[in-house]
Design a protein around this motif. Structure first.
Motif, PDB file in Angstrom:
ATOM      1  N   PHE A  18       2.927   4.279  13.230  1.00  0.00           N
ATOM      2  CA  PHE A  18       4.036   4.147  12.287  1.00  0.00           C
ATOM      3  C   PHE A  18       3.659   3.293  11.070  1.00  0.00           C
ATOM      4  O   PHE A  18       4.371   3.294  10.069  1.00  0.00           O
ATOM      5  CB  PHE A  18       5.284   3.588  12.971  1.00  0.00           C
ATOM      6  N   ALA A  19       2.533   2.583  11.152  1.00  0.00           N
ATOM      7  CA  ALA A  19       2.068   1.809   9.992  1.00  0.00           C
ATOM      8  C   ALA A  19       1.733   2.722   8.810  1.00  0.00           C
ATOM      9  O   ALA A  19       1.531   2.244   7.695  1.00  0.00           O
ATOM     10  CB  ALA A  19       0.854   0.950  10.371  1.00  0.00           C
ATOM     11  N   LYS A  20       1.687   4.030   9.048  1.00  0.00           N
ATOM     12  CA  LYS A  20       1.498   4.958   7.919  1.00  0.00           C
ATOM     13  C   LYS A  20       2.739   5.028   7.027  1.00  0.00           C
ATOM     14  O   LYS A  20       2.643   5.418   5.866  1.00  0.00           O
ATOM     15  CB  LYS A  20       1.147   6.353   8.435  1.00  0.00           C
ATOM     16  N   ALA A  21       3.895   4.700   7.567  1.00  0.00           N
ATOM     17  CA  ALA A  21       5.129   4.818   6.773  1.00  0.00           C
ATOM     18  C   ALA A  21       6.014   3.572   6.811  1.00  0.00           C
ATOM     19  O   ALA A  21       6.884   3.408   5.969  1.00  0.00           O
ATOM     20  CB  ALA A  21       5.942   6.027   7.233  1.00  0.00           C
ATOM     21  N   TYR A  22       5.783   2.675   7.779  1.00  0.00           N
ATOM     22  CA  TYR A  22       6.678   1.525   7.961  1.00  0.00           C
ATOM     23  C   TYR A  22       5.945   0.199   7.740  1.00  0.00           C
ATOM     24  O   TYR A  22       4.781   0.063   8.106  1.00  0.00           O
ATOM     25  CB  TYR A  22       7.235   1.498   9.377  1.00  0.00           C
ATOM     26  N   SER A  23       6.670  -0.774   7.173  1.00  0.00           N
ATOM     27  CA  SER A  23       6.194  -2.154   7.123  1.00  0.00           C
ATOM     28  C   SER A  23       6.605  -2.854   8.409  1.00  0.00           C
ATOM     29  O   SER A  23       7.546  -2.428   9.079  1.00  0.00           O
ATOM     30  CB  SER A  23       6.862  -2.918   5.975  1.00  0.00           C
ATOM     31  N   ARG A  71       0.861  -1.189   0.000  1.00  0.00           N
ATOM     32  CA  ARG A  71       0.000   0.000   0.000  1.00  0.00           C
ATOM     33  C   ARG A  71       0.893   1.234   0.000  1.00  0.00           C
ATOM     34  O   ARG A  71       1.927   1.253   0.677  1.00  0.00           O
ATOM     35  CB  ARG A  71      -0.881   0.032   1.246  1.00  0.00           C
ATOM     36  N   ILE A  95      -5.331   0.902   4.080  1.00  0.00           N
ATOM     37  CA  ILE A  95      -4.083   1.524   3.597  1.00  0.00           C
ATOM     38  C   ILE A  95      -3.015   1.477   4.681  1.00  0.00           C
ATOM     39  O   ILE A  95      -1.864   1.208   4.412  1.00  0.00           O
ATOM     40  CB  ILE A  95      -4.345   2.995   3.194  1.00  0.00           C
ATOM     41  N   ASN A  96      -3.442   1.729   5.917  1.00  0.00           N
ATOM     42  CA  ASN A  96      -2.470   1.808   7.011  1.00  0.00           C
ATOM     43  C   ASN A  96      -2.764   0.759   8.078  1.00  0.00           C
ATOM     44  O   ASN A  96      -3.736   0.884   8.829  1.00  0.00           O
ATOM     45  CB  ASN A  96      -2.516   3.196   7.650  1.00  0.00           C
ATOM     46  N   ALA A  97      -1.939  -0.274   8.144  1.00  0.00           N
ATOM     47  CA  ALA A  97      -2.059  -1.291   9.185  1.00  0.00           C
ATOM     48  C   ALA A  97      -0.788  -2.122   9.175  1.00  0.00           C
ATOM     49  O   ALA A  97      -0.089  -2.176   8.155  1.00  0.00           O
ATOM     50  CB  ALA A  97      -3.268  -2.193   8.938  1.00  0.00           C
ATOM     51  N   GLY A  98      -0.507  -2.755  10.299  1.00  0.00           N
ATOM     52  CA  GLY A  98       0.666  -3.624  10.347  1.00  0.00           C
ATOM     53  C   GLY A  98       0.344  -5.006   9.809  1.00  0.00           C
ATOM     54  O   GLY A  98       0.888  -5.450   8.809  1.00  0.00           O
ATOM     55  N   SER A  99      -0.614  -5.678  10.472  1.00  0.00           N
ATOM     56  CA  SER A  99      -1.012  -7.017  10.041  1.00  0.00           C
ATOM     57  C   SER A  99      -2.519  -7.148  10.205  1.00  0.00           C
ATOM     58  O   SER A  99      -3.081  -6.655  11.184  1.00  0.00           O
ATOM     59  CB  SER A  99      -0.277  -8.078  10.869  1.00  0.00           C
ATOM     60  N   VAL A 100      -3.157  -7.818   9.245  1.00  0.00           N
ATOM     61  CA  VAL A 100      -4.615  -7.907   9.220  1.00  0.00           C
ATOM     62  C   VAL A 100      -5.051  -9.356   9.442  1.00  0.00           C
ATOM     63  O   VAL A 100      -4.493 -10.269   8.821  1.00  0.00           O
ATOM     64  CB  VAL A 100      -5.166  -7.394   7.868  1.00  0.00           C
ATOM     65  N   THR A 127       0.831  -7.430   6.017  1.00  0.00           N
ATOM     66  CA  THR A 127       0.567  -8.870   5.975  1.00  0.00           C
ATOM     67  C   THR A 127      -0.904  -9.140   6.303  1.00  0.00           C
ATOM     68  O   THR A 127      -1.531  -8.412   7.074  1.00  0.00           O
ATOM     69  CB  THR A 127       1.455  -9.648   6.967  1.00  0.00           C
TER      70      THR A 127
END
Lengths: 427, 427
Positions: B370-375, A116, B339-344, A387
């Protein structure tokens, strides 16, 4: 130039030392400007622009008229060159997209990654003598491909309050959302906190002087991501007698003209070749408009003679060059063996300038040995990989017991309970 | 719990505020310890271990005997669970390898990316009540897959100078190179500078308390890469009446038991459902050994009622949750829109604990927005992607002129010259 013959391994770290580069002393200046920008927004930007750029700006946003005018000023020849570069950069960065691959890790357990876009990104383009419109291409093209919704560009105005037309033209061509006439620490501060005019972004990209570099570090500590830590640019050329000494010298000089603190290194298994390179440098350098800068950089630079392939390879990986030109017969050995480098240029007809402008690879690369841990800017830099997992009733039956055991062993009973409740419901 | 009905957009940023978390005040403590470790190496480690961990350690390296002994102590049941988790994590992270794709950007111009391992990585595993052997899996398995040559693990010793056997067993199983009995700021300092015993690394991974978090920030400013900035763990659940309130409550509690500063949010388009979830939480929480911690976290947590799909989606993206459970009928809308999340985590049978331990995805994820900019951590986190380009004689003829024009327009004559020389030689 410094010629070094067969240095032993113990001396490598001394030989390969970069020109020192620290921005810690600038931190207090940065923090002062940041506090001002955070509190007073555009008013602070206006004041600092007057102070540092010697110009009073009432509207920081580049206008439609200015963008239209830039189209007229840039020559058709340069437009065509920019178009060619843009196409190559697009093609290469588009190839970096990842496909969604659903992996069944256990029966009933599906996992995958999806990219994304980072929704809001800031691009900093320095002012000064060289108008770096190529960097606009390198940063905004992948941002656009990634789908970033807000691509904001900040660049300092000149003394008349203008931005170089090639920068404006390129920004407009590649879909930058907004161009702002603001530079230096105050621009990075604006992107970090947002002002009435300039939106806050989630990640800041781009080169800059030591103040901008220091400001990006402070932005990072404020929770804004940055492309990578910065240092002076550098090039290592590995060449043997199959290479062309004039070409090699021209590559070394193209790096040296960047700044007095640039570093260039040439490694070879031929002493004759190194002498020829030195002669070529001494001749070519006299023709350069930026020869004073180049001469200073060349003073700090090194010609290194090493006999053994393994030693050469280890030395290069130890240095971790930002740019690495490879012009040798047994290129496969070195290609397979490279571990630490930003970008690699292979063969006699691949000058570093090709990657700087138009081959398609990115020119925003890790300097200062950071290639040991960092990639250059690529499509990944503008996305997050999220993920996903989807587990069926059968899936939780298959892995639930393992989760219960592990959660219990870590003393996390509620983690276990979330599985236990589900397993019970399926009995 | 705090129930919020149809909050308007202006109030979102207030509602979604994280518990404050700042480590700036710890910087001076960190710098003092770092200076000591840099100067006195192992002697400093020994002194700080005595001071903070209340134990005197003569040899920081976990011995073969200790590793052998751990194999005997860990139960066969737990070994099998760890093996299952390891296999799933391996399968998913192995799928993230990129294939070399050679792209012909222009005729005679070939560009590609290749991944190379970060040669030396450090993994920090906290001590304390929960022995996080699952984090050993999450960090060392992808490090091994990436080909990292030195995988160093630091974890604090207990008062008897021992490391939890499950941590030792897992580290040995997955190919950690060396395990050291050292924790806290001094461990991060050792990985940053290296000591007589502990090697310097290029990147540091892993969770920790506020001291470790602050130390990783200082390591970053010393030029060592880190996995990502840290903050308290968090979970957002989106559920409608098709979900199971008991399951949802168990998931919220599994996050809440991590720490008093954990944040849990449940969003729903059904007021009834939210009430049911609250009732379930109040019942289930009483059974938890860590109920005091969980109660504190639940106090700060929120149940949010929103009617409209678009509002719900926007609110979730605005929050950018580390963990995001999705248990609704129209899941496609939310999957496509995230759009912004770490893991779903998708569906009623996908608890967060599955990803914490054994589904195969990584549990080291961006918190604090930080999920707005980081994986999150994935295979990419253990490699650099190096770009390569190889240009033929025909290739430089095709793009050479564009490079010359652009270099000239940027005022970089030596860059132009590197191309001009080559083009002339081909005439």
């Amino acid at each position: 130039m410094n010629t070094i013959i067969n240095p032993d391994r113990k001396s490598w770290s001394e030989i390969l030392k970069r020109p020192t580069f620290t921005t810690a002393s600038l931190e207090s200046v940065v923090k002062e400007v940041f506090d001002e920008v955070k509190e007073n927004g555009d008013v602070a930007l206006k004041r600092y622009t007057e102070k540092f750029d010697k110009v009073s700006i009432d509207n920081f946003t580049a206008s439609k008229d200015e963008l239209e005018n830039a189209k007229k000023v840039v020559s058709d020849e340069l437009k065509a060159a920019i178009e060619l570069a843009k196409n190559n950069i697009e093609k290469f960065h588009a190839s970096q997209k990842i496909e969604k691959k659903v992996i069944t890790t256990a029966n009933g357990v599906e996992c995958w990654q999806e990219s994304r876009d980072i929704e809001k990104v800031g691009i900093y383009i320095p002012g000064g003598s060289a108008p770096l419109f190529s960097t606009v291409l390198m940063l905004a093209v992948p941002a656009k491909l990634a789908g970033c919704k807000e691509i904001v560009l900040c660049t300092p105005p000149d003394k008349n309050g203008n931005i170089n037309p090639a920068i404006l033209y390129t920004a407009n061509l590649v879909g930058v959302t907004k161009v702002f006439k603001v530079g230096g620490i105050q621009a990075i501060g604006a992107l970090t906190f947002g002002t009435e005019t300039i939106p806050q972004v989630y990640k800041i990209f781009g080169p800059g002087n030591q103040y901008v570099t220091a400001a990006k570090q402070v932005a990072l500590s404020e929770g804004i991501a940055i492309d990578m830590p910065a240092g002076p640019s550098e090039l290592l050329v590995l060449a043997d007698e199959s290479a062309n000494a004039a070409f090699v010298a021209s590559d070394l000089l193209s790096q040296a003209e960047h700044g007095a603190d640039s570093q260039v290194i040439c490694v070879s298994n031929s002493k004759n070749f190194l002498q020829e390179v030195e002669r070529e440098i001494n001749t070519q350098i006299e023709e350069l408009p930026r020869k004073e800068i180049a001469k200073k950089a060349i003073e700090n630079s090194k010609l290194i003679y090493l006999e053994n392939n393994k030693d050469i390879l280890d030395l290069i990986n130890e240095y971790a060059p930002e740019h690495y030109i490879l012009a040798v017969k047994n290129e496969d050995y070195y290609l397979n063996g490279v571990i630490n480098a930003g970008s690699v240029f292979i063969g006699n007809y691949t000058p570093e300038s090709a990657g700087d402008y138009a081959s398609g690879t990115n020119h925003t690369l890790p300097t200062n040995g950071f290639a040991k841990a960092y990639s250059g800017v690529n499509l990944d830099a503008f996305v997050k990989k999220i993920t996903f997992q989807k587990i069926s009733e059968q899936g939780i039956k298959n892995i639930g017991n393992a989760i219960e055991l592990m959660a219990e062993a870590e003393g996390l009973q509620a983690h276990k309970n979330a599985v236990t409740l589900r397993l019970k419901s399926l009995k």
